[in-house]
Motif scaffolding. Structure first.
Motif, PDB file in Angstrom:
ATOM      1  N   ASN A 165       0.917  -1.170  -0.019  1.00 22.69           N
ATOM      2  CA  ASN A 165      -0.233  -0.048  -0.167  1.00 22.69           C
ATOM      3  C   ASN A 165       1.056   1.262  -0.177  1.00 22.69           C
ATOM      4  OD1 ASN A 165      -2.914   0.773  -0.118  1.00 22.69           O
ATOM      5  ND2 ASN A 165      -2.959   1.163   1.949  1.00 22.69           N
ATOM      6  N   LEU A 199      -6.758  -5.464   2.147  1.00 20.15           N
ATOM      7  CA  LEU A 199      -6.617  -4.274   2.669  1.00 20.15           C
ATOM      8  C   LEU A 199      -8.017  -3.633   3.459  1.00 20.15           C
ATOM      9  CD1 LEU A 199      -4.077  -2.493   0.511  1.00 20.15           C
ATOM     10  CD2 LEU A 199      -3.779  -2.911   2.583  1.00 20.15           C
ATOM     11  N   HIS A 211      -8.454  -2.980   7.296  1.00 24.42           N
ATOM     12  CA  HIS A 211      -8.842  -1.374   7.495  1.00 24.42           C
ATOM     13  C   HIS A 211     -10.283  -1.471   8.474  1.00 24.42           C
ATOM     14  CE1 HIS A 211     -10.417   2.742   6.592  1.00 24.42           C
ATOM     15  NE2 HIS A 211      -9.279   2.766   7.312  1.00 24.42           N
ATOM     16  N   PRO A 264      -5.235   3.788   9.374  1.00 26.41           N
ATOM     17  CA  PRO A 264      -5.296   4.555   8.118  1.00 26.41           C
ATOM     18  C   PRO A 264      -4.584   3.894   7.096  1.00 26.41           C
ATOM     19  CG  PRO A 264      -4.284   5.951  10.016  1.00 26.41           C
ATOM     20  CD  PRO A 264      -4.818   4.758  10.580  1.00 26.41           C
ATOM     21  N   HIS A 265      -3.311   3.347   7.588  1.00 24.06           N
ATOM     22  CA  HIS A 265      -2.378   2.854   6.712  1.00 24.06           C
ATOM     23  C   HIS A 265      -2.766   1.695   6.031  1.00 24.06           C
ATOM     24  CE1 HIS A 265      -0.730   1.127  10.575  1.00 24.06           C
ATOM     25  NE2 HIS A 265      -0.959  -0.019   9.860  1.00 24.06           N
ATOM     26  N   TYR A 266      -4.270   0.991   6.459  1.00 29.53           N
ATOM     27  CA  TYR A 266      -4.473  -0.180   5.834  1.00 29.53           C
ATOM     28  C   TYR A 266      -5.686   0.419   4.494  1.00 29.53           C
ATOM     29  CZ  TYR A 266      -2.523  -3.522   9.078  1.00 29.53           C
ATOM     30  OH  TYR A 266      -1.601  -3.911   9.918  1.00 29.53           O
ATOM     31  N   ALA A 267      -6.172   1.633   4.710  1.00 29.54           N
ATOM     32  CA  ALA A 267      -7.153   2.052   3.579  1.00 29.54           C
ATOM     33  C   ALA A 267      -6.317   2.029   2.238  1.00 29.54           C
ATOM     34  CB  ALA A 267      -7.423   3.538   3.811  1.00 29.54           C
TER      35      ALA A 267
END
Length: 294
Positions: A201, A247, A251, A257-260
């Motif tokens: 990501n 992801l 999320h 947020p880093h998984y959005a």
């Protein structure tokens, strides 16, 4: 080796790799998918994997694998009920809760009493799948990496309800495939996906910002960090659509947020550039074989 064939649910990239791995090691396989076109493509892809795996992994050649009858041990089926007589069921369906719920509800209703349900999921909690099946003691996670027949280690995830006998049986089964297991806790994403998918990501975000091209980013990870593949090559191998779905699960489960999923990944999915399986993702590849093509 099991007397009964092993049921492999899902004829996508991962199901193909798992089926080939099983056939190479002498197991019978029932490859189950409701889509007839997917089954036809999978049969061709499994045949190619079985044929060429010894070239990529010399250990197969040294062991005299595959056996001449390998492809004779592959059967194709549409309904989940085809797994009802199988001792081991390896599930590789789409990484979506609704799809998984339908499959595990059916497995719990039709599976034999001593069946082991192995969820080849990258993110969805195993305890939840076990509850859906009604057989939590017989359900565990088995996260194969692509391509399954070239990897020697598997991430194994028992839930709090998975019993010791199930874990022991699965460990012995992995031994029949020449693999070892690393057992980790049942938390969404486990170890591999929680870390690797953040890297993919963030790599997409870095490329979108113009810091470096996908090829340059991959080269840094291959040549500087000595990874076998860079993050974009990894995404293309997994399937970019699969990465985006995973992801989204991460999320939702962790709220970080880093998984959005980054817009660069979503754009590839919207354009139908899903990676190797479609002939193009971040890179271009030879087109996948047509149905029936040798």
């Amino acid at each position: 080796m099991t007397d009964a064939p092993v049921a492999v649910l899902g004829a996508g990239t991962m199901g193909i790799g798992v089926a080939a791995d099983l056939l190479l090691h002498g197991h019978g396989v029932i490859l189950i998918d409701p889509d007839p076109a997917a089954r036809r493509r999978a049969a061709t892809a499994v045949r190619q994997a079985v044929r060429f795996a010894p070239l990529a992994r010399p250990a197969f050649r040294r062991a005299g694998l595959p056996a001449p009858d390998a492809m004779d041990r592959l059967a194709l089926a549409a309904p989940v009920e085809a797994a009802q007589d199988c001792t081991f069921v390896i599930e590789n369906v789409t990484e979506e809760r609704a799809v998984k719920a339908e499959v595990y509800g059916a497995l719990g209703a039709i599976g034999r009493a001593d069946a082991v349900f192995a969820a080849n999921t990258s993110c969805i909690p195993i305890g939840w799948l076990g509850e859906i099946s009604g057989r939590p003691a017989q359900t565990l996670g088995v996260h194969f990496m692509n391509p399954a027949y070239l990897q020697t280690t598997v991430e194994v995830i028992p839930s709090a309800a998975t019993d010791a006998a199930c874990i022991a049986r699965w460990s012995a089964f992995l031994g029949s495939l020449g693999k070892e297991s690393v057992v980790v806790a049942d938390v969404a994403g486990f170890v591999s996906s929680r870390i690797s998918h953040v890297m993919i990501n963030e790599a997409a975000r870095v490329a979108r910002e113009g810091v470096a091209s996908p090829a340059e980013i991959d080269r840094i990870f291959r040549d500087c960090h000595r990874h076998a593949l860079g993050p974009f090559q990894t995404a293309d191998l997994i399937g970019i659509d699969t990465v985006v779905r995973a992801l989204a699960v991460l999320h939702a489960e962790h709220g970080l947020p880093h998984y959005a999923p980054d817009s660069e990944l979503r754009a590839k999915v919207d354009a139908g550039r899903l990676g190797r399986k479609t002939g193009g993702g971040f890179y271009d590849y030879p087109p996948p074989p047509a149905d029936g093509e040798p």
